[in-house]
Design a protein around this motif. Structure first.
Motif, PDB file in Angstrom:
ATOM      1  N   ILE A  23     -29.329  52.199 -24.972  1.00 31.78           N
ATOM      2  CA  ILE A  23     -30.081  53.436 -24.768  1.00 31.78           C
ATOM      3  C   ILE A  23     -31.572  53.238 -24.995  1.00 31.78           C
ATOM      4  CG2 ILE A  23     -30.373  55.818 -25.549  1.00 31.78           C
ATOM      5  CD1 ILE A  23     -27.399  55.859 -26.218  1.00 31.78           C
ATOM      6  N   ILE A  24     -31.940  52.435 -26.015  1.00 23.98           N
ATOM      7  CA  ILE A  24     -33.377  52.276 -26.302  1.00 23.98           C
ATOM      8  C   ILE A  24     -34.073  51.404 -25.260  1.00 23.98           C
ATOM      9  CG2 ILE A  24     -33.093  52.666 -28.763  1.00 23.98           C
ATOM     10  CD1 ILE A  24     -33.370  49.666 -29.229  1.00 23.98           C
ATOM     11  N   MET A  25     -33.321  50.855 -24.321  1.00 25.48           N
ATOM     12  CA  MET A  25     -33.966  50.189 -23.190  1.00 25.48           C
ATOM     13  C   MET A  25     -34.641  51.198 -22.270  1.00 25.48           C
ATOM     14  SD  MET A  25     -31.154  47.279 -22.102  1.00 25.48           S
ATOM     15  CE  MET A  25     -30.633  45.989 -23.243  1.00 25.48           C
ATOM     16  N   VAL A  26     -34.121  52.433 -22.266  1.00 29.27           N
ATOM     17  CA  VAL A  26     -34.658  53.458 -21.374  1.00 29.27           C
ATOM     18  C   VAL A  26     -35.193  54.677 -22.132  1.00 29.27           C
ATOM     19  CG1 VAL A  26     -33.183  52.769 -19.457  1.00 29.27           C
ATOM     20  CG2 VAL A  26     -32.356  54.468 -21.078  1.00 29.27           C
ATOM     21  N   MET A  27     -35.010  54.705 -23.435  1.00 24.34           N
ATOM     22  CA  MET A  27     -35.442  55.845 -24.238  1.00 24.34           C
ATOM     23  C   MET A  27     -36.020  55.344 -25.556  1.00 24.34           C
ATOM     24  SD  MET A  27     -33.116  59.044 -25.710  1.00 24.34           S
ATOM     25  CE  MET A  27     -32.673  59.646 -24.079  1.00 24.34           C
ATOM     26  N   ARG A  28     -37.118  55.908 -25.974  1.00 25.51           N
ATOM     27  CA  ARG A  28     -37.718  55.502 -27.238  1.00 25.51           C
ATOM     28  C   ARG A  28     -36.800  55.861 -28.404  1.00 25.51           C
ATOM     29  NH1 ARG A  28     -43.083  54.283 -26.966  1.00 25.51           N
ATOM     30  NH2 ARG A  28     -43.294  54.702 -29.192  1.00 25.51           N
TER      31      ARG A  28
END
Length: 410
Positions: free
Chosen positions: A76-81
């Motif tokens: 998820i943190i690949m696309v969301m901070r």
């Protein structure tokens, strides 16, 4: 798009908009929903859905599945901070908690539990990562203790209102769940809108990593998850099943825990600073082993409710020393490893949690004493592992089985 502020520049912001203030605010919002859900849970499922020990074991197994898949945070943190993911997860926890009483059946309770658990575990994964990235190593033990105390203080207010008004105002499960969950959801929305996105100086590795030199941290996390399940699932269930505690009585017991946490959590942070992680964790695990054996004595020797309640409070206090495990990792970790390792550690922490509650739920039907003896054994194994932590851990000197690299000649 939200403004991005480097961590070093955040000190120029007003105090209420700084990173540490955000950590405190989220720390106070999360337990209002989660702890209220926990306080009412045993009475709710017994009165509404007629749960027994096996049923409560299955519920907690379902609750822990998202923790096992906390490794999904890395994707998820690949696309969301991380900061955005934290507030979204907090919002999900609040909303799911708020509607818990709308589904008073086994299937409904399990479904809502799964949703709230996704919010809780993903929030906790990200929150731990942000704490270790945003707080300086030298200040971390003390600051983590104060953050823990802040969460206890917020929950204290919620529990105090339940104790004082449950009977007096004839509150229902739905009313309490809606208020507590709604509060957490509103705080999550505020945190998203009111704060800039803080940029830590060390970019995080956005892929799964398993480093051999972190093996002791992984092992301690695994044992922590296995051991804690017995407290979370069965200690509170015992108070309701064996001693017939009502909602306001269970909540009063939680209140005592919270006051103790508010007083002792900052002191625990100071203890970790003075003693070091090794001695703090050894003290925790010795205490937990003794408490779990004493829980068995409640059944074996017929000890009364005062003894059981005292053990419950002591149990909770010893768990507060678990912040030493966070600071141990902070000291040995590469700065860019914090986020992915927080996700991996949460998954490892929940490996046993997925099957242990259901399995021990069946054992509980036969012998509650055996469940607590098993927990004592887990605490003793954790103690043996903690003895491998160096007095001053650092990268390259993660355990006493390794040696720090010699300093370069001047």
């Amino acid at each position: 798009m939200a403004r991005i502020v480097k961590l070093a520049d955040a000190r120029e912001l007003p105090f209420w908009r700084r990173p540490v203030t955000l950590l405190f605010l989220m720390a106070m919002a999360m337990p209002v929903a989660f702890s209220t859900w926990s306080a009412l849970l045993n009475n709710f499922v017994i009165e509404v859905a007629d749960f027994d020990g096996s049923d409560i074991g299955w519920l907690h197994t379902v609750r822990e599945i998202p923790g096992f898949f906390a490794i999904g945070v890395i994707a998820i943190i690949m696309v969301m901070r991380e900061q955005v993911l934290g507030t979204v997860a907090l919002l999900l926890l609040g909303v799911a908690t708020g509607i818990t009483a709308w589904f008073p059946s086994m299937g409904g309770i399990l479904t809502i539990t799964m949703l709230s658990s996704i919010g809780f575990h993903y929030f906790e994964t990200v929150n731990q990562s942000l704490q270790l990235q945003w707080i300086d190593k030298l200040r971390a033990p003390q600051m983590l203790g104060w953050i823990l105390a802040a969460g206890s203080g917020a929950t204290l207010v919620a529990y105090g209102l339940i104790v004082l008004s449950w009977d007096a105002l004839g509150l229902t499960y739905n009313t309490v769940y809606m208020i507590s969950g709604g509060f957490t959801a509103l705080v999550a929305i505020f945190c998203y809108l009111a704060y800039p996105q803080f940029e830590a100086p060390n970019p995080q590795v956005k892929k799964m990593i398993l480093r051999r030199r972190y093996w002791l941290y992984y092992a301690l996390q695994f044992m922590s998850g296995a051991r804690r399940q017995i407290f979370v699932v069965f200690a509170g269930f015992m108070m309701v099943e064996k001693f017939g505690f009502k909602v306001h009585e269970v909540t009063a017991l939680y209140l005592i825990n919270l006051v103790a946490n508010m007083i002792f959590a900052p002191l625990m942070g100071r203890v970790v600073t003075l003693w070091g992680e090794r001695r703090a964790l050894v003290f925790e695990y010795v205490g937990l082993a003794a408490v779990f054996l004493a829980y068995g004595g409640v059944y074996w020797f017929g000890w009364g409710v005062v003894v059981a309640a005292t053990l419950y409070v002591l149990d909770h206090l010893f768990f507060a020393l678990a912040l030493a495990l966070k600071t141990y990792f902070q000291k040995i970790a590469d700065p860019g490893d914090i986020a992915p390792t927080a996700a991996v550690a949460f998954t490892i922490n929940h490996i046993a949690a997925v099957f242990l509650p259901a399995m021990l739920g069946y054992l509980w039907l036969v012998s509650p004493v055996a469940v607590f003896v098993a927990a004592a054994g887990m605490a003793i194994l954790s103690l043996l592992l903690a003895l491998l932590i160096p007095r001053h851990p650092e990268p390259g000197f993660e355990t006493i089985l390794t040696r720090p690299a010699p300093a370069a000649a001047a």
